[in-house]
Design a protein around this motif. Structure first.
Motif, PDB file in Angstrom:
ATOM      1  N   SER A 136       0.827  -1.203   0.000  1.00 13.87           N
ATOM      2  CA  SER A 136       0.000   0.000   0.000  1.00 13.87           C
ATOM      3  C   SER A 136       0.863   1.255   0.000  1.00 13.87           C
ATOM      4  N   ASP A 137       1.924   1.220   0.786  1.00 16.53           N
ATOM      5  CA  ASP A 137       2.839   2.362   0.848  1.00 16.53           C
ATOM      6  C   ASP A 137       3.506   2.602  -0.498  1.00 16.53           C
ATOM      7  N   ALA A 138       3.933   1.536  -1.156  1.00 20.13           N
ATOM      8  CA  ALA A 138       4.576   1.660  -2.469  1.00 20.13           C
ATOM      9  C   ALA A 138       3.618   2.263  -3.485  1.00 20.13           C
ATOM     10  N   ARG A 139       2.356   1.821  -3.453  1.00 11.84           N
ATOM     11  CA  ARG A 139       1.362   2.374  -4.386  1.00 11.84           C
ATOM     12  C   ARG A 139       1.150   3.860  -4.116  1.00 11.84           C
ATOM     13  N   LEU A 140       1.073   4.216  -2.863  1.00 15.22           N
ATOM     14  CA  LEU A 140       0.852   5.617  -2.493  1.00 15.22           C
ATOM     15  C   LEU A 140       2.000   6.494  -2.972  1.00 15.22           C
ATOM     16  N   ARG A 141       3.227   6.023  -2.759  1.00 18.31           N
ATOM     17  CA  ARG A 141       4.388   6.829  -3.158  1.00 18.31           C
ATOM     18  C   ARG A 141       4.497   6.948  -4.674  1.00 18.31           C
ATOM     19  N   ASN A 142       4.080   5.910  -5.392  1.00 17.08           N
ATOM     20  CA  ASN A 142       4.143   5.948  -6.857  1.00 17.08           C
ATOM     21  C   ASN A 142       3.182   6.966  -7.455  1.00 17.08           C
ATOM     22  N   LYS A 143       2.055   7.201  -6.794  1.00 17.62           N
ATOM     23  CA  LYS A 143       1.082   8.147  -7.346  1.00 17.62           C
ATOM     24  C   LYS A 143       1.090   9.495  -6.625  1.00 17.62           C
ATOM     25  N   GLN A 144       1.999   9.651  -5.667  1.00 17.50           N
ATOM     26  CA  GLN A 144       2.053  10.873  -4.871  1.00 17.50           C
ATOM     27  C   GLN A 144       2.558  12.048  -5.714  1.00 17.50           C
ATOM     28  N   ASN A 145       1.905  13.190  -5.563  1.00 20.21           N
ATOM     29  CA  ASN A 145       2.362  14.404  -6.228  1.00 20.21           C
ATOM     30  C   ASN A 145       3.496  15.021  -5.407  1.00 20.21           C
ATOM     31  N   LEU A 146       4.648  15.166  -6.036  1.00 20.78           N
ATOM     32  CA  LEU A 146       5.814  15.699  -5.345  1.00 20.78           C
ATOM     33  C   LEU A 146       6.098  17.121  -5.814  1.00 20.78           C
ATOM     34  N   THR A 147       6.372  18.004  -4.871  1.00 23.19           N
ATOM     35  CA  THR A 147       6.729  19.377  -5.198  1.00 23.19           C
ATOM     36  C   THR A 147       8.168  19.430  -5.700  1.00 23.19           C
ATOM     37  N   ASP A 148       8.404  20.221  -6.731  1.00 26.33           N
ATOM     38  CA  ASP A 148       9.750  20.379  -7.254  1.00 26.33           C
ATOM     39  C   ASP A 148      10.662  20.978  -6.172  1.00 26.33           C
ATOM     40  N   SER A 149      11.854  20.413  -6.030  1.00 25.38           N
ATOM     41  CA  SER A 149      12.753  20.851  -4.960  1.00 25.38           C
ATOM     42  C   SER A 149      13.163  22.314  -5.122  1.00 25.38           C
ATOM     43  N   LYS A 150      13.219  22.803  -6.357  1.00 28.93           N
ATOM     44  CA  LYS A 150      13.561  24.210  -6.581  1.00 28.93           C
ATOM     45  C   LYS A 150      12.491  25.125  -6.004  1.00 28.93           C
ATOM     46  N   GLU A 151      11.217  24.752  -6.214  1.00 25.10           N
ATOM     47  CA  GLU A 151      10.123  25.566  -5.694  1.00 25.10           C
ATOM     48  C   GLU A 151      10.117  25.553  -4.168  1.00 25.10           C
ATOM     49  N   ALA A 152      10.343  24.373  -3.588  1.00 22.33           N
ATOM     50  CA  ALA A 152      10.395  24.276  -2.129  1.00 22.33           C
ATOM     51  C   ALA A 152      11.548  25.111  -1.579  1.00 22.33           C
ATOM     52  N   ALA A 153      12.693  25.059  -2.252  1.00 19.74           N
ATOM     53  CA  ALA A 153      13.864  25.818  -1.802  1.00 19.74           C
ATOM     54  C   ALA A 153      13.608  27.324  -1.868  1.00 19.74           C
ATOM     55  N   LYS A 154      12.868  27.768  -2.879  1.00 22.13           N
ATOM     56  CA  LYS A 154      12.518  29.193  -2.974  1.00 22.13           C
ATOM     57  C   LYS A 154      11.706  29.627  -1.761  1.00 22.13           C
ATOM     58  N   ASP A 155      10.737  28.784  -1.385  1.00 24.77           N
ATOM     59  CA  ASP A 155       9.902  29.110  -0.222  1.00 24.77           C
ATOM     60  C   ASP A 155      10.747  29.141   1.053  1.00 24.77           C
ATOM     61  N   ILE A 156      11.655  28.182   1.179  1.00 27.31           N
ATOM     62  CA  ILE A 156      12.505  28.129   2.371  1.00 27.31           C
ATOM     63  C   ILE A 156      13.433  29.344   2.411  1.00 27.31           C
TER      64      ILE A 156
END
Length: 265
Positions: free
Chosen positions: A207-227
């Protein structure tokens, strides 16, 4: 234009640490980028690139001494180094969990003990601890990692109280799922356990593997801008959520009974 603010960042080989370094460098900050393997920083145009293992005090003190010798101060410390292992608590390798805590928790303590005396001399500084939204609510088969990030929350709160009279600010950043090498590292540490078809927790692992495969991930550049926008603020709040999905934000406010009901599903 060069900014004389010295920002010391751990874990810059990939992900948030690397992207945050790039943004601050482009803004003219004096960035000290560190990684266990300093060769991974070769193409990063930082003011100073140093090898650093946050679990080794000799490595930490060598890096800090180099920075103080070169720039005479550290204005902002970003404790970013960290990784995850996954697995049911009954099955995880305890030594692997200890190694993770060594980086995620005690690595932060090691950095604090090395840097705070320098900040206190100047009666100024900011400490930014990169936690996780997993430090706000625990998930099945992710208990060890969640525990390490719960610890970051507690350390940050205690440190903020201890340092307020010295004009040193402390905050904790709570990112959600971000597109980095984080999940690759997780697989490297946990894949054998989580792909074991004979485990009594195999349903959870699948179940965890399925969740991670379909999870929407934020681009690290965008996250870094916010930080970046957060850490350059004049006054810091106690904590900030970054790239956290609405559902996760809601779960953090649910009563325990409802929270557990959702997580069991």
């Amino acid at each position: 234009m060069q900014n004389e603010t010295v920002v010391f960042i751990t874990g810059c080989s990939t992900g948030i640490g690397r992207e945050l370094s790039k943004i601050l460098i482009n803004k003219g900050y004096t960035v000290v980028a560190t990684a266990r393997n300093v060769e991974s920083l070769e193409d990063l145009p930082a003011s100073l690139k140093l090898p650093l293992d946050v679990t080794q005090k000799e490595s930490i003190h060598a890096a800090i001494n180099e920075v103080i010798s070169r720039f005479h101060k550290i204005d902002i410390l970003v404790n970013n180094a960290g990784y995850s292992i996954r697995g049911a608590l009954e099955e995880i390798n305890v030594e692997s969990a200890k190694s993770m805590f060594d980086v995620n928790v005690f690595g932060i303590v090691n950095m604090i003990q090395a840097v705070v005396p320098e900040m206190r001399k100047r009666r100024s500084g900011k400490i930014i601890n990169i936690g996780s939204i997993s430090g706000k609510f625990a998930q099945p088969i992710n208990g060890a990692y969640c525990a390490s990030k719960y610890a970051v929350e507690a350390l940050s709160d205690a440190l903020r109280l201890e340092l307020c009279s010295h004009n040193i600010q402390v905050t904790v950043i709570e990112p959600g799922p971000i597109q980095t090498n984080f999940f690759k590292t997780l697989n490297d540490h946990s894949n054998e356990l989580m792909t074991n078809p004979n485990s009594c927790y195999s349903v959870y692992y699948e179940s965890d593997a399925r969740l991670r495969n379909k999870q929407n991930l934020t681009d690290s550049k965008e996250a870094a801008k916010d930080i970046c926008d957060i850490i350059v603020k004049r006054r810091l709040k106690s904590r900030y959520k970054v790239a956290v999905p609405f559902t996760y934000k809601m779960i953090t406010h649910f009563p325990d009974t409802l929270k557990e009901c959702l997580l069991k599903k």
